[in-house]
Write an enzyme that holds these catalytic residues in place. Structure first.
Site, PDB file in Angstrom:
ATOM      1  N   CYS A   1     -20.206 -10.192   5.452  1.00  0.00           N
ATOM      2  CA  CYS A   1     -21.377 -10.722   4.957  1.00  0.00           C
ATOM      3  C   CYS A   1     -21.552 -11.993   5.489  1.00  0.00           C
ATOM      4  CB  CYS A   1     -21.459 -10.689   3.237  1.00  0.00           C
ATOM      5  SG  CYS A   1     -23.142 -11.100   2.710  1.00  0.00           S
TER       6      CYS A   1
ATOM      7  N   ARG B   1     -33.580 -10.044  -2.175  1.00  0.00           N
ATOM      8  CA  ARG B   1     -32.014  -9.861  -1.748  1.00  0.00           C
ATOM      9  C   ARG B   1     -31.775  -8.294  -1.853  1.00  0.00           C
ATOM     10  NH1 ARG B   1     -29.186 -14.391  -1.446  1.00  0.00           N
ATOM     11  NH2 ARG B   1     -27.130 -13.329  -1.403  1.00  0.00           N
TER      12      ARG B   1
ATOM     13  N   HIS C   1     -18.697  -6.069   0.230  1.00  0.00           N
ATOM     14  CA  HIS C   1     -17.604  -6.895  -0.553  1.00  0.00           C
ATOM     15  C   HIS C   1     -16.947  -5.761  -1.472  1.00  0.00           C
ATOM     16  CE1 HIS C   1     -19.678 -10.817   0.066  1.00  0.00           C
ATOM     17  NE2 HIS C   1     -20.572 -10.324   0.151  1.00  0.00           N
TER      18      HIS C   1
HETATM   19  N1  GLN Z   1     -25.813 -16.526   2.427  1.00  0.00           N
HETATM   20  C1  GLN Z   1     -25.954 -14.788   3.094  1.00  0.00           C
HETATM   21  C2  GLN Z   1     -27.043 -13.921   2.714  1.00  0.00           C
HETATM   22  O1  GLN Z   1     -27.512 -14.139   1.567  1.00  0.00           O
HETATM   23  C3  GLN Z   1     -24.487 -14.208   2.830  1.00  0.00           C
HETATM   24  C4  GLN Z   1     -24.155 -13.939   1.536  1.00  0.00           C
HETATM   25  C5  GLN Z   1     -22.919 -13.160   1.332  1.00  0.00           C
HETATM   26  O2  GLN Z   1     -21.780 -13.575   1.964  1.00  0.00           O
HETATM   27  N2  GLN Z   1     -22.720 -12.481   0.100  1.00  0.00           N
HETATM   28  O3  GLN Z   1     -27.316 -13.150   3.429  1.00  0.00           O
END
Ligand code: GLN
Length: 248
Positions: free
Chosen positions: A95, A129, A195
């Protein structure tokens, strides 16, 4: 035989239990009698990638990514990491860490966070998101493998011709929620949005990384098989749940 794993930015880049990937790698080595040492490298600390077989960097918030980007680009770390991958270093990045190994991440507030350009890929934040279970079909050295994880990112990553995707999205969003790809592979370097932690539920991928790391040191024997019934059950449960929910 001993493997040395470099854990990059353990304090800044560790969300959703990404550290579990290291526990999985080291246990799977130890269970086979392969010694495994984890070296933690934070902001401002030097690192010698030539003495490592694997480097790992987890996910993080935009603010942490900015600090890590500075450290990678304003020291030799970024250049050294690219050179080491050219020399066969195995890398797993998740990520936010994955985004930092690409060209750049254009964050939601308009800031452009520079990456080291290891992956021919770039990322732009989107309004919504991308969150939830993800199931992909990955090709690990010609073996089709179902992998599961949990994704939560604003970034949409787009791949250039210099990388290939880690897999095809079956459920979830993956790189950008549009083109059906998830993750990136360049040489022995892997990036993805999964993740979870990823490796405990996907032992075939963990073993793929261990095999590549051993090959870097000229050791090509097949790995001793392990009893993965628990891991397989965990993965099957997530796949069933994700398939039942369908795509969002
Ligand atoms: N900040 C980055 C995004 O939101 C990575 C987030 C993360 O590592 N979960 O895309």
């Amino acid at each position: 035989m001993k493997l040395r794993i470099c854990h990059l930015y353990p304090l800044s880049m560790n969300i959703y239990g990404d550290r579990g990937n290291l526990i999985s790698l080291s246990r799977r080595c130890e269970w086979r009698g392969i010694e495994c040492e984890i070296v933690q490298v934070g902001i401002g600390q030097p690192v010698d990638f030539t003495g490592c077989e694997i480097a790992f960097i987890g996910g993080g918030q935009d603010r942490q990514q900015l600090a890590v980007s500075d450290d990678l680009l304003n020291t030799e770390k970024g250049d050294d990491l690219r050179a080491a991958v050219g020399d066969g270093l195995v890398v797993l990045s998740i990520c936010g860490g994955y985004q930092l190994l690409g060209e750049h991440f254009l964050a939601g507030d308009g800031r452009k966070i520079a990456g080291i350009g290891l992956f021919d890929a770039w990322t732009e934040a989107g309004a919504r998101r991308l969150i939830g279970d993800i199931v992909i079909e990955a090709d690990l050295d010609g073996v089709s493998t179902t992998m599961v994880g949990f994704e939560n990112h604003s970034g949409r990553t787009y791949l250039g011709p210099g990388v290939r995707p880690l897999g095809k999205v079956i459920r979830g969003f993956g790189n950008n929620g549009q083109d059906g790809t998830e993750g990136a592979i360049y040489r022995n370097a892997f990036g993805c949005y999964m993740h979870g932690s990823l490796l405990p539920k996907n032992p075939a991928f963990a073993d793929h990384l261990i095999r590549l790391a051993l090959l870097r040191r000229g050791y090509g024997e097949p790995l001793t098989p392990l009893d993965d019934r628990l891991e397989d059950a965990a993965r099957t449960t997530v796949v069933r749940r994700a398939l039942a929910v369908g795509n969002r």
